[in-house]
Design a protein around this motif. Sequence first.
Motif, PDB file in Angstrom:
ATOM      1  N   SER A  92       6.234 -12.074 -16.301  1.00  0.00           N
ATOM      2  CA  SER A  92       7.596 -11.872 -16.804  1.00  0.00           C
ATOM      3  C   SER A  92       7.922 -10.386 -16.914  1.00  0.00           C
ATOM      4  O   SER A  92       9.046  -9.973 -16.625  1.00  0.00           O
ATOM      5  CB  SER A  92       7.762 -12.530 -18.170  1.00  0.00           C
ATOM      6  N   LEU A  93       6.941  -9.594 -17.343  1.00  0.00           N
ATOM      7  CA  LEU A  93       7.179  -8.148 -17.442  1.00  0.00           C
ATOM      8  C   LEU A  93       7.361  -7.538 -16.048  1.00  0.00           C
ATOM      9  O   LEU A  93       8.233  -6.696 -15.836  1.00  0.00           O
ATOM     10  CB  LEU A  93       6.020  -7.459 -18.178  1.00  0.00           C
ATOM     11  N   LEU A  94       6.536  -7.984 -15.104  1.00  0.00           N
ATOM     12  CA  LEU A  94       6.671  -7.480 -13.732  1.00  0.00           C
ATOM     13  C   LEU A  94       8.042  -7.851 -13.162  1.00  0.00           C
ATOM     14  O   LEU A  94       8.659  -7.061 -12.444  1.00  0.00           O
ATOM     15  CB  LEU A  94       5.580  -8.067 -12.824  1.00  0.00           C
ATOM     16  N   ASP A  95       8.493  -9.065 -13.495  1.00  0.00           N
ATOM     17  CA  ASP A  95       9.766  -9.525 -12.941  1.00  0.00           C
ATOM     18  C   ASP A  95      10.958  -8.853 -13.601  1.00  0.00           C
ATOM     19  O   ASP A  95      12.071  -8.932 -13.079  1.00  0.00           O
ATOM     20  CB  ASP A  95       9.883 -11.046 -13.090  1.00  0.00           C
ATOM     21  N   GLY A  96      10.741  -8.264 -14.766  1.00  0.00           N
ATOM     22  CA  GLY A  96      11.857  -7.508 -15.326  1.00  0.00           C
ATOM     23  C   GLY A  96      12.234  -7.778 -16.761  1.00  0.00           C
ATOM     24  O   GLY A  96      13.044  -7.046 -17.323  1.00  0.00           O
ATOM     25  N   PHE A  97      11.696  -8.845 -17.377  1.00  0.00           N
ATOM     26  CA  PHE A  97      11.950  -8.989 -18.804  1.00  0.00           C
ATOM     27  C   PHE A  97      11.216  -7.867 -19.531  1.00  0.00           C
ATOM     28  O   PHE A  97      10.147  -7.428 -19.082  1.00  0.00           O
ATOM     29  CB  PHE A  97      11.428 -10.331 -19.324  1.00  0.00           C
ATOM     30  N   ARG A  99       9.583  -6.420 -23.364  1.00  0.00           N
ATOM     31  CA  ARG A  99       8.856  -7.033 -24.479  1.00  0.00           C
ATOM     32  C   ARG A  99       9.813  -7.566 -25.550  1.00  0.00           C
ATOM     33  O   ARG A  99       9.559  -8.604 -26.154  1.00  0.00           O
ATOM     34  CB  ARG A  99       7.869  -6.022 -25.078  1.00  0.00           C
TER      35      ARG A  99
END
Lengths: 271, 298
Positions: A92-97, A99
Motif C-alpha cells: 500500500s505504501l509503494l502504491d501511494g497510500f 501512513r
Amino acid sequence: MVRALKAELIKTFGYATFWVLILLHAILFLLVLMVANKATLNLNGIETNILLSKPYTWGTVAWLASWFNLILALLFIVIGGNDFLFGTYRRSLLDGFNRNQLFMAKLLLLLLIALYAVILITLVALFATPVLNSWDYLFTGYGYILVLFIQMLGYFSIALLIIVLTRNIALTIVIYLLYFAIIEPMLRLFLPDAASQLMPVKVISNLTPMPDFLGIMAKQFNINNQLDTSTMNAIETINNIPSLSQNIAVAIAYIVLFTTLSYIIFKRRDF
Amino acid sequence: MEIQKLLSTNNLTKTYGNTVALSNFSIEVSKGQVLGILGPNGSGKTTLLSVVMGLRYPTSGDFAWFNTLPNQTPNRKIGALIEVPTFYPYLSLLDNLRISALAKDINYNEIFPALELAGLSANLKAKLSSFSLGMKQRMAIAQALLGNPDIIVLDEPTNGLDPEGIVEVRNLIKKLNAGGTTIILASHNLDEVQRTCTHVAVLKKGHLQAYGSVNELLTSAKMAIVSIKNPDALFEYLNVNPDIEVIEQQGNTFKLMVNKSEQQVTLLNDFQTYGIAISSFEIRNLNLEELFIKLVRK
C-alpha cells in the motif's frame, strides 16, 4: 481518505473469517437474548421474569451484549493484523497510500465495526425483547447501548495498540487475552482499591455492569412498601461501583491515549 | 537541452542499531536511464530502494523524486516492486489490483493494460493463493505498471520466473524504456543488468563503489590474460605496480586487471623490461562480472 477506506472495505468484505465472526457474534447474541427473555428469577418462592423487564431492558441488553465484545475484538485483531501478516502495508505504501491514510482507514474500520454492533444489538433487542410490547419506556435507558459503543472502542483500542506493537496476530491474541484474564487482575491485587478501579480493563468493563437484579426485584416486590428502608439501602449498596459518568470519562481518556500511542508507533515504523 | 532529474539522493544513510546498511549514498537518476543497482547480498540494495520508496525512514540525508519533497511526490508517477510480492491471498487478482488502483488514485479501467503487459489478463477472477511464484511475480510487476508510471523501481524482478518469464521481463524492461520509462533495477544477476541497463551503481556493505554508464565503467579498466613461463618475474613486477591486480590464476595463466590507461598501453613493453617471458597475451575490455568482482573484492 475515502480511497483508503474503500480499499479497507474491499479487504474486509472479501475475507471469509470476517463473515464467520460477524455471523457468530450475531447468532450468539440472538440466542442469549432469547434465553434471557425466557429466563425467570426466583426470590423466596416467587418466580418472575425481570431480566429484560422495562424500564431496565437496555441496561440488561448492554450487559449481555458486552459478553460478546471479545468476538468483535478478535475480529478486529484478525483484520487489523492481516496487513502485517501478509506484508501488504508495504504494498500500500509503494502504491501511494501514506501512513496517515492507512492508520485512519483502520481507525474508521474500527468505528464501523462498533457502529455495526450497536445497530445489530439495537435491532435484535427491539424484536427479541419486550421493549416493543408497549411504547412506554421504549428508549429509556438506551444510553447504556451508547456506553456499550464506547466500551467496544475501548476494547478495540487496546487491541490496536497490541497489534501495532507486535505486528503479529497470534501474539496479539495471546497478549490480549493474558492481559484481560491474568495480567491486569493480578496487578490490581497489588494496587490500592481506588487505583485498581482506574486500570484500563476494569474501567472499560465497568461501563456495562451487571444490572442490579436484586434491587430491580426488590423495587418490583416493594410496590406496597413491605420492605423497610434499611433493607432497601442495603440492597442498593451491594453493587458498589464507581459512577458511570466517571468511568465513561476515564474510558474515553484511555481510548484517546491508546489510539494516539498506536498512531505514533505506526507513523514512525519502518515497513 | 536540460536533463530531467527524476531521482536525486543526497548522502542517504540508513543504520539498524550499529549496523550501517547504507552510507552517504548520493546519485542522480535522469529521465530515460535504466539504472542497475548491483551488489552482493546484504550490500544495501533493498534498503536503498525501501528508503527512496518511503517504506523506511533514512537515518540521515535526503532524497527527492521529480525535485519535490518525498511527501509531495505524485505516486502514480512511480511504480515499484520491492523484495517479494505482497498481496491478499484470499482476494482475486482483480481485487488486489483494485486496492492498488485506489492507492495510486487511478481509474479502475487502467488496471487492464497493466495486466495485459504482465501477461495476466486471463486470471482476473483467480485467487492469489492459487498462483504460482512466477504468477505472483507477474502480478507484482502489473502493480508496478499500474497507471503508466514515469519511473519503475524493480527489486529482483525476475525472482521466481522461469527462463521464458525472465526473457519476457527483460524484453518488457527494454520495451518500457524504449517508450520513455525510466527504470531502476536492483539485481545480483549481472547478465541481466548488462543486457538491460544503461547505467550501473555498485554497492558494497552500504557504500557506493562505482556509478556511471555501463560503457564508461566497462572501459575504465582492461583485462589482460597472459600465459607466463616465469611467474616469479611477474610477481616481482606486480609488487612494484600495485594498480595491476591478479583476478584469477590457473597454473601459469593469469587474468590481470589493468586499471591505469597508460599501463594498458605499455604493458607488453613493461613485461619485456622485467624479463617476463610470455607464451600468450590478450587484452580486452571488462565484462560486468569482472568489473563487479573487482569492485566488491577490494
